[in-house]
Design a protein around this motif. Sequence first.
Motif, short mmCIF file in Angstrom:
data_model
loop_
_atom_site.label_atom_id
_atom_site.label_comp_id
_atom_site.label_asym_id
_atom_site.label_seq_id
_atom_site.Cartn_x
_atom_site.Cartn_y
_atom_site.Cartn_z
N UNK A 89 126.40 -71.62 -36.64
CA UNK A 89 126.97 -71.05 -35.25
C UNK A 89 128.55 -71.01 -35.50
N UNK A 90 128.93 -71.19 -36.78
CA UNK A 90 130.29 -71.06 -37.14
C UNK A 90 131.15 -72.01 -36.57
N UNK A 91 130.58 -73.46 -36.51
CA UNK A 91 131.27 -74.15 -35.97
C UNK A 91 131.40 -74.36 -34.45
N UNK A 92 130.41 -74.09 -33.82
CA UNK A 92 130.32 -74.22 -32.46
C UNK A 92 129.39 -75.31 -31.82
N UNK A 93 128.78 -76.31 -32.51
CA UNK A 93 127.98 -77.33 -32.45
C UNK A 93 128.66 -78.48 -31.70
N UNK A 94 127.88 -78.91 -30.58
CA UNK A 94 128.42 -80.23 -29.93
C UNK A 94 127.26 -81.06 -29.94
N UNK A 95 127.10 -82.28 -30.39
CA UNK A 95 126.03 -82.98 -30.71
C UNK A 95 125.66 -83.98 -29.18
N UNK A 96 124.73 -84.10 -28.67
CA UNK A 96 124.31 -84.94 -27.83
C UNK A 96 123.14 -85.85 -28.17
N UNK A 97 123.26 -87.13 -28.22
CA UNK A 97 122.60 -88.00 -28.70
C UNK A 97 122.12 -89.01 -27.72
N UNK A 151 121.87 -90.74 -50.72
CA UNK A 151 121.53 -89.23 -50.49
C UNK A 151 122.95 -88.62 -50.09
N UNK A 152 123.20 -87.34 -50.44
CA UNK A 152 124.36 -86.50 -50.22
C UNK A 152 123.98 -85.67 -49.01
N UNK A 153 124.54 -85.55 -48.16
CA UNK A 153 124.17 -84.74 -46.84
C UNK A 153 124.74 -83.12 -47.20
N UNK A 154 123.94 -82.06 -47.31
CA UNK A 154 123.96 -80.72 -47.24
C UNK A 154 123.31 -80.06 -46.15
N UNK A 155 124.04 -78.84 -45.61
CA UNK A 155 125.05 -78.55 -46.00
C UNK A 155 126.34 -79.37 -45.23
N UNK A 156 127.65 -79.07 -45.84
CA UNK A 156 128.76 -79.96 -44.74
C UNK A 156 129.04 -79.13 -43.59
N UNK A 157 129.03 -79.72 -42.52
CA UNK A 157 129.53 -78.96 -41.08
C UNK A 157 130.80 -78.28 -41.36
N UNK A 158 131.00 -77.25 -40.64
CA UNK A 158 132.14 -76.71 -40.44
C UNK A 158 133.34 -77.33 -39.63
N UNK A 159 132.95 -78.22 -38.79
CA UNK A 159 133.79 -79.08 -38.12
C UNK A 159 134.00 -80.59 -38.89
N UNK A 160 135.26 -80.78 -39.12
CA UNK A 160 135.56 -81.79 -39.87
C UNK A 160 136.41 -82.95 -38.97
N UNK A 161 136.04 -84.20 -39.04
CA UNK A 161 135.19 -84.83 -40.01
C UNK A 161 133.79 -84.42 -39.42
N UNK A 162 133.28 -84.23 -38.37
CA UNK A 162 131.98 -83.85 -37.86
C UNK A 162 132.08 -83.27 -36.67
#
Length: 322
Positions: A89-97, A151-162
Amino acid sequence: MARRFRFNTGPGRTPDVSTLRQAGQRIEALGYSTFALADHFMIPFAPLIALQAVADATTTLRITQTVLNQDFRHPAVLAKELATLDVLSEGRLQIGLGAGWMRAEYEQAGLRFDPAPARIERLEEVVVILKGLFGGEPLHHAGRHFTVDGLRGTPRPNQRPHPPIMIGGGGRRLLSTAGRQADIVQIMPRISRGGPAEPERDPFGADTYLEKIDWVRVAAGDRFADIELAAQLLHVTVGAEPDDEFESFYQGFVRQRVDTGAGAVPSREELRASPMVFVGSLDEVCAQFVDVRDRFGISYFSTPLDATAEALAPVVERLADC
């Protein structure tokens, strides 16, 4: 400085991909910040997959979930899916948990429904693992509920740090977890389904919201100023005959609370005074939103569950990013 207003909505139980894409384009054109899908087995689409279709059909709209049930996916799997969605999504994610709450859904799927303290404790561990796997380095985590060994997470998300993480809740334990871990905290009424917790006396009152925000503040400590506060709107009527519209809403609201055993039923006057009820002309309603932001610090609002995106559109057009 006050945070800019943001507004969230969703398409309801959209039945097909064409309608889903069109809903995303319409919601983007109306000026909403985020497009949300729920995470329940009875909802037509799986949110993490369906939201990519929305991202492909839009250009600026952020995609989110209200909210992902942490018991439905192992955190290592969830981290990979979320990071992939952020990249695509080219860095357009917002995570809801969320901690999960619908017991019948667990039982129908054959999943164990633990007591709330265990589910909330597990949610916090999930967030810690997600942040670790988003970081790019091998994660070593040995917790009460999960073990991740190098475990190494891949891919790295576009948004940093997350990508920004939202946690919503109504009880002190869950809101304290949100205060410690979330970037966005949604203040909710506490869910009461015959469990050990006493129903809230005034779940939608101003004092209740202020108390819950204080729980977040205490748990967050120095990071509280960096947290965006959010809320689910109960009712908004803009324009003609607002009192008649509110009365109709109130009668339906009472029936729903009684039928589902959702807890205390506020009086008509108590509900009308709720900071999540907005009634009046466009100028009056917009002034109420500004007042709620000033009094409570809440700047991110989701449309009422029974409202269309168009119902709040005049407010969104007036206030979005203000």
